[in-house]
Design a protein around this motif. Structure first.
Motif, mmCIF file in Angstrom:
data_model
loop_
_atom_site.group_PDB
_atom_site.id
_atom_site.type_symbol
_atom_site.label_atom_id
_atom_site.label_comp_id
_atom_site.label_asym_id
_atom_site.label_seq_id
_atom_site.Cartn_x
_atom_site.Cartn_y
_atom_site.Cartn_z
ATOM 1 N N UNK A 1 0.814 -1.217 0.000
ATOM 2 C CA UNK A 1 0.000 0.000 0.000
ATOM 3 C C UNK A 1 0.850 1.271 0.000
ATOM 4 N N UNK A 2 0.566 2.144 -0.956
ATOM 5 C CA UNK A 2 1.255 3.428 -1.054
ATOM 6 C C UNK A 2 2.565 3.408 -1.797
ATOM 7 N N UNK A 3 3.080 2.227 -2.125
ATOM 8 C CA UNK A 3 4.380 2.131 -2.795
ATOM 9 C C UNK A 3 4.288 2.119 -4.314
ATOM 10 N N UNK A 4 3.137 1.828 -4.863
ATOM 11 C CA UNK A 4 2.997 1.695 -6.315
ATOM 12 C C UNK A 4 3.488 2.882 -7.113
ATOM 13 N N UNK A 5 3.107 4.105 -6.739
ATOM 14 C CA UNK A 5 3.530 5.252 -7.540
ATOM 15 C C UNK A 5 4.933 5.769 -7.231
ATOM 16 N N UNK A 6 5.652 5.134 -6.322
ATOM 17 C CA UNK A 6 6.983 5.618 -5.945
ATOM 18 C C UNK A 6 8.052 4.909 -6.780
ATOM 19 N N UNK A 7 8.768 5.647 -7.648
ATOM 20 C CA UNK A 7 9.725 5.002 -8.550
ATOM 21 C C UNK A 7 10.906 4.351 -7.835
ATOM 22 N N UNK A 8 11.197 4.745 -6.603
ATOM 23 C CA UNK A 8 12.329 4.144 -5.907
ATOM 24 C C UNK A 8 11.956 2.843 -5.199
ATOM 25 N N UNK A 9 10.697 2.457 -5.245
ATOM 26 C CA UNK A 9 10.246 1.208 -4.611
ATOM 27 C C UNK A 9 10.298 0.093 -5.641
ATOM 28 N N UNK A 10 10.986 -0.966 -5.296
ATOM 29 C CA UNK A 10 11.111 -2.072 -6.246
ATOM 30 C C UNK A 10 10.506 -3.368 -5.725
ATOM 31 N N UNK A 11 10.062 -3.388 -4.480
ATOM 32 C CA UNK A 11 9.441 -4.601 -3.949
ATOM 33 C C UNK A 11 8.041 -4.718 -4.546
ATOM 34 N N UNK A 12 7.822 -5.796 -5.281
ATOM 35 C CA UNK A 12 6.561 -5.984 -5.994
ATOM 36 C C UNK A 12 6.302 -7.463 -6.211
ATOM 37 N N UNK A 13 5.103 -7.760 -6.647
ATOM 38 C CA UNK A 13 4.731 -9.124 -7.032
ATOM 39 C C UNK A 13 3.976 -9.031 -8.355
ATOM 40 N N UNK A 14 4.538 -9.626 -9.384
ATOM 41 C CA UNK A 14 3.944 -9.597 -10.718
ATOM 42 C C UNK A 14 3.565 -11.023 -11.101
ATOM 43 N N UNK A 15 2.303 -11.186 -11.501
ATOM 44 C CA UNK A 15 1.799 -12.512 -11.859
ATOM 45 C C UNK A 15 1.175 -12.495 -13.244
ATOM 46 N N UNK A 16 1.392 -13.552 -13.984
ATOM 47 C CA UNK A 16 0.648 -13.782 -15.221
ATOM 48 C C UNK A 16 -0.210 -15.007 -14.957
ATOM 49 N N UNK A 17 -1.506 -14.765 -14.821
ATOM 50 C CA UNK A 17 -2.435 -15.828 -14.467
ATOM 51 C C UNK A 17 -3.330 -16.198 -15.636
ATOM 52 N N UNK A 18 -3.816 -17.412 -15.562
ATOM 53 C CA UNK A 18 -4.811 -17.897 -16.517
ATOM 54 C C UNK A 18 -6.122 -18.076 -15.757
ATOM 55 N N UNK A 19 -7.161 -17.418 -16.242
ATOM 56 C CA UNK A 19 -8.488 -17.521 -15.636
ATOM 57 C C UNK A 19 -9.309 -18.537 -16.426
ATOM 58 N N UNK A 20 -10.028 -19.373 -15.703
ATOM 59 C CA UNK A 20 -10.992 -20.297 -16.285
ATOM 60 C C UNK A 20 -12.276 -20.106 -15.495
ATOM 61 N N UNK A 21 -13.297 -19.524 -16.133
ATOM 62 C CA UNK A 21 -14.513 -19.144 -15.414
ATOM 63 C C UNK A 21 -15.752 -19.744 -16.052
ATOM 64 N N UNK A 22 -16.627 -20.258 -15.199
ATOM 65 C CA UNK A 22 -17.974 -20.629 -15.615
ATOM 66 C C UNK A 22 -18.891 -19.497 -15.163
ATOM 67 N N UNK A 23 -19.740 -19.048 -16.077
ATOM 68 C CA UNK A 23 -20.627 -17.930 -15.798
ATOM 69 C C UNK A 23 -22.070 -18.320 -16.080
ATOM 70 N N UNK A 24 -22.976 -17.577 -15.458
ATOM 71 C CA UNK A 24 -24.402 -17.755 -15.712
ATOM 72 C C UNK A 24 -25.039 -16.388 -15.965
ATOM 73 N N UNK A 25 -26.063 -16.415 -16.796
ATOM 74 C CA UNK A 25 -26.815 -15.200 -17.080
ATOM 75 C C UNK A 25 -27.798 -14.976 -15.926
ATOM 76 N N UNK A 26 -27.805 -13.767 -15.399
ATOM 77 C CA UNK A 26 -28.719 -13.375 -14.332
ATOM 78 C C UNK A 26 -29.470 -12.153 -14.833
ATOM 79 N N UNK A 27 -30.596 -12.398 -15.502
ATOM 80 C CA UNK A 27 -31.312 -11.303 -16.162
ATOM 81 C C UNK A 27 -30.481 -10.783 -17.324
ATOM 82 N N UNK A 28 -30.116 -9.509 -17.273
ATOM 83 C CA UNK A 28 -29.287 -8.890 -18.311
ATOM 84 C C UNK A 28 -27.794 -8.997 -17.993
ATOM 85 N N UNK A 29 -27.466 -9.493 -16.810
ATOM 86 C CA UNK A 29 -26.091 -9.486 -16.316
ATOM 87 C C UNK A 29 -25.514 -10.893 -16.287
#
Length: 159
Positions: free
Chosen positions: A108-136
């Motif tokens: 929290x609060x470190x994202x916009x600070x260029x001198x902060x290098x501690x981070x976690x970067x992930x490339x994830x694969x999503x597999x989702x089952x969805x259902x229609x709920x009215x229009x959504x």
């Protein structure tokens, strides 16, 4: 253009919006937005991704638990989730979507600070089952697996 083709295009756009609501809810710590993307009986399984980076994280269900765990865990972080390569299969009022999600996390609060290098970067694969709920469309089941990870996984646990 046939009515079927038009409906398929509308459904695909709405399904993409559902995945984007899920990600934006996390990025903005917005419980209502995250809730809007999930069915009441939703299950979110991050164990394929978290297990690969040494984190013990339970399968989350129902929606109340998903939101109650993810918003306090991810919401305070400086995060950005980018959803791409969405592929959908629609069958009436159900669908499956597969997508990539690149997720960048800073304490929290470190994202916009260029001198902060501690981070976690992930490339994830999503597999989702969805259902229609009215229009959504809403996610009933989401499994998240990691293709690769870079950085410090402890950021994801608040350490």
């Amino acid at each position: 253009m046939t009515d079927h083709t038009l409906q398929l295009l509308v459904d695909r756009a709405a399904i993409a919006d559902t995945l984007h609501r899920y990600a934006a809810g996390l990025d903005h710590g917005d419980a209502d937005l995250l809730t809007s993307a999930l069915t009441e009986d939703a299950t979110v399984d991050l164990t394929p991704a978290t297990g690969k980076i040494g984190l013990d994280f339970p399968v989350l269900t129902p929606r109340e638990t998903v939101v109650g765990v993810l918003i306090p865990a991810v919401g305070p972080l400086d995060t950005s989730h980018v959803i791409s390569n969405i592929r959908t299969t629609v069958d009436g009022d159900t669908a499956n979507a597969r997508a990539y999600a690149t997720a960048q996390h800073f304490p929290p609060g470190d994202g916009p600070k260029p001198d902060r290098t501690r981070q976690a970067l992930m490339m994830n694969r999503y597999d989702a089952d969805l259902v229609r709920d009215g229009e959504t469309w809403r996610i009933r089941r989401l499994t998240i697996d990691s293709a690769w990870f870079s950085g410090d996984p402890k950021i994801l646990t608040g350490e």
